[in-house]
Design a protein around this motif. Structure first.
Motif, PDB file in Angstrom:
ATOM      1  N   ASN A   1     -22.262 -17.234  24.375  1.00  0.00           N
ATOM      2  CA  ASN A   1     -21.589 -16.310  25.271  1.00  0.00           C
ATOM      3  C   ASN A   1     -20.757 -17.053  26.318  1.00  0.00           C
ATOM      4  N   ARG A   2     -20.746 -18.380  26.217  1.00  0.00           N
ATOM      5  CA  ARG A   2     -19.942 -19.202  27.116  1.00  0.00           C
ATOM      6  C   ARG A   2     -18.891 -20.003  26.356  1.00  0.00           C
ATOM      7  N   ASP A   3     -19.276 -20.480  25.156  1.00  0.00           N
ATOM      8  CA  ASP A   3     -18.391 -21.405  24.438  1.00  0.00           C
ATOM      9  C   ASP A   3     -17.416 -20.708  23.496  1.00  0.00           C
TER      10      ASP A   3
ATOM     11  N   HIS B   1     -16.806 -15.328  26.162  1.00  0.00           N
ATOM     12  CA  HIS B   1     -16.610 -16.357  27.181  1.00  0.00           C
ATOM     13  C   HIS B   1     -17.179 -15.850  28.511  1.00  0.00           C
ATOM     14  N   GLY B   2     -17.510 -16.777  29.374  1.00  0.00           N
ATOM     15  CA  GLY B   2     -17.906 -16.415  30.733  1.00  0.00           C
ATOM     16  C   GLY B   2     -19.390 -16.297  30.958  1.00  0.00           C
ATOM     17  N   GLY B   3     -20.156 -16.018  29.906  1.00  0.00           N
ATOM     18  CA  GLY B   3     -21.595 -15.865  30.049  1.00  0.00           C
ATOM     19  C   GLY B   3     -21.979 -14.550  30.688  1.00  0.00           C
ATOM     20  N   CYS B   4     -23.273 -14.257  30.702  1.00  0.00           N
ATOM     21  CA  CYS B   4     -23.763 -13.074  31.401  1.00  0.00           C
ATOM     22  C   CYS B   4     -23.439 -13.223  32.885  1.00  0.00           C
ATOM     23  N   THR B   5     -23.069 -12.133  33.525  1.00  0.00           N
ATOM     24  CA  THR B   5     -22.560 -12.222  34.891  1.00  0.00           C
ATOM     25  C   THR B   5     -23.607 -12.671  35.906  1.00  0.00           C
TER      26      THR B   5
ATOM     27  N   ASN C   1     -21.715  -8.396  30.620  1.00  0.00           N
ATOM     28  CA  ASN C   1     -21.152  -9.272  29.585  1.00  0.00           C
ATOM     29  C   ASN C   1     -22.242  -9.915  28.719  1.00  0.00           C
TER      30      ASN C   1
ATOM     31  N   THR D   1     -21.933 -17.144  40.608  1.00  0.00           N
ATOM     32  CA  THR D   1     -22.034 -16.371  39.370  1.00  0.00           C
ATOM     33  C   THR D   1     -20.968 -15.269  39.355  1.00  0.00           C
ATOM     34  N   PRO D   2     -20.529 -14.838  38.161  1.00  0.00           N
ATOM     35  CA  PRO D   2     -19.526 -13.777  38.086  1.00  0.00           C
ATOM     36  C   PRO D   2     -19.969 -12.468  38.737  1.00  0.00           C
TER      37      PRO D   2
ATOM     38  N   LYS E   1     -18.625 -11.041  42.264  1.00  0.00           N
ATOM     39  CA  LYS E   1     -17.456 -10.162  42.375  1.00  0.00           C
ATOM     40  C   LYS E   1     -17.859  -8.697  42.221  1.00  0.00           C
TER      41      LYS E   1
END
Length: 321
Positions: free
Chosen positions: A44-46, A51-55, A170, A234-235, A238
């Motif tokens: 979930n990141r690569d 992309h971005g990973g879990c928030t 995500n 961390t996302p 936001k």
């Protein structure tokens, strides 16, 4: 055990089936969980699935208290083991591959990493944290072989059964994928621990109870109940700034966890019932930093209710929401 509380676990004096109680009953002595960073990435990141990973996930891949990934696994293991023995003199060990997604690699890589620690003196088993979409057939076959010769748990992150929330955080897999992952493992008798998170963005008490009910009806042997921690960088920060996240109060969390315990099967092992994030990264809720106060408050509320894990458990079919 007393009649008003038939599922009291005497050695822990708890009203839920603790991980510590289970390990002592299984092995006859203290067992430490040694959290390791195996150097894996996350699909979930690569870009494998997203992309971005879990928030909610930290830069350390939710392995903030695991070993240092710049060290080899043996060095990590020994350093953490020595710290454990500053508090407890005797014990055996479970190697816990915690950070990122620990089946996200070819089988030969997994074998190299798992076997290197499994052969260490005093290691009685492995716990492997991963995602349900990272269980290809050859990996499951290797896990099944491991399960025949050591004490094995596979931990799968569910977090929520609600697809709206899953998209918001995500997660990048759906509930059907989760059930399929559980079934793949259980086909081989592999123990499964489901992770859920209380306090995710825009979820109310009813939604969080629905997630616990779904886990109660799955063929899983353990559960980790997490409190959402908002960490710097961390996302999810936001989302918090946009008003999509309100922190649970201590009272709300304690009552919710007790409600969840009451509907879980009494034999389900509770690996975790709260958690704490790195204090230097924590945005909130700050009351969670006092972990023992949270645990004691849960114990006190169960006692006040004269309640216990499984009191209201009823086996039902899982319904997708």
């Amino acid at each position: 055990m007393n009649q008003t509380n038939p599922f009291t676990f005497a050695s822990d004096d708890k009203r839920y089936h603790t991980w510590n109680y289970h390990l002592r009953n299984t092995f006859g002595h203290k067992v430490f969980k040694i959290a390791l960073d195996g150097g894996f990435d996350c699909p979930n990141r690569d870009g494998t699935v997203a992309h971005g990973g879990c928030t909610f996930c930290s830069a350390a891949g939710s392995g903030d208290f695991a070993g240092d990934r710049t060290d080899d696994l043996i060095t990590q293991f020994n350093e953490i083991k020595n710290k454990m023995h500053e508090k407890w003199k005797d014990g055996k060990y479970m190697a816990y591959f915690q950070a990122y997604t620990n089946t996200h690699a070819p089988v030969d890589v997994l074998k190299e990493k798992y076997e290197s620690v499994l052969g260490l003196d005093g290691v009685v088993g492995l716990s492997i944290a991963t995602r349900p979409d990272c269980l290809p057939d050859d990996v499951v076959e290797y896990l099944a072989e491991l399960n025949e010769r050591t004490y094995l748990w596979v931990e799968l992150g569910l977090q929520t059964v609600h697809e709206r929330t899953a998209m918001l955080i995500n997660r990048a897999h759906d509930f059907d994928c989760y059930v399929e992952g559980v079934n793949k493992l259980r086909k081989h008798g592999i123990r499964v621990c489901s992770h859920i998170i209380n306090g995710l963005p825009l979820e109310n008490n009813e939604m969080m109870m629905e997630t616990a009910k779904a886990v109660a009806d799955l063929d899983v042997q353990g559960i980790k109940i997490h409190l959402l921690h908002l960490l710097k960088g961390t996302p999810m920060v936001k989302q918090y700034e946009k008003g999509k996240l309100d922190f649970l109060t201590l009272e709300e969390y304690v009552n919710l966890v007790c409600d969840q315990l009451e509907i879980l099967p009494p034999e389900m092992i509770v690996h975790r019932i709260t958690g704490d994030g790195p204090i230097d990264l924590m945005i909130g809720p700050m009351w969670s930093v006092n972990k023992w106060n949270v645990l004691n408050s849960i114990d006190a509320e169960l006692k006040r209710r004269n309640s216990y894990q499984g009191k209201f458990h009823r086996k039902k079919e899982v319904k997708l929401t």
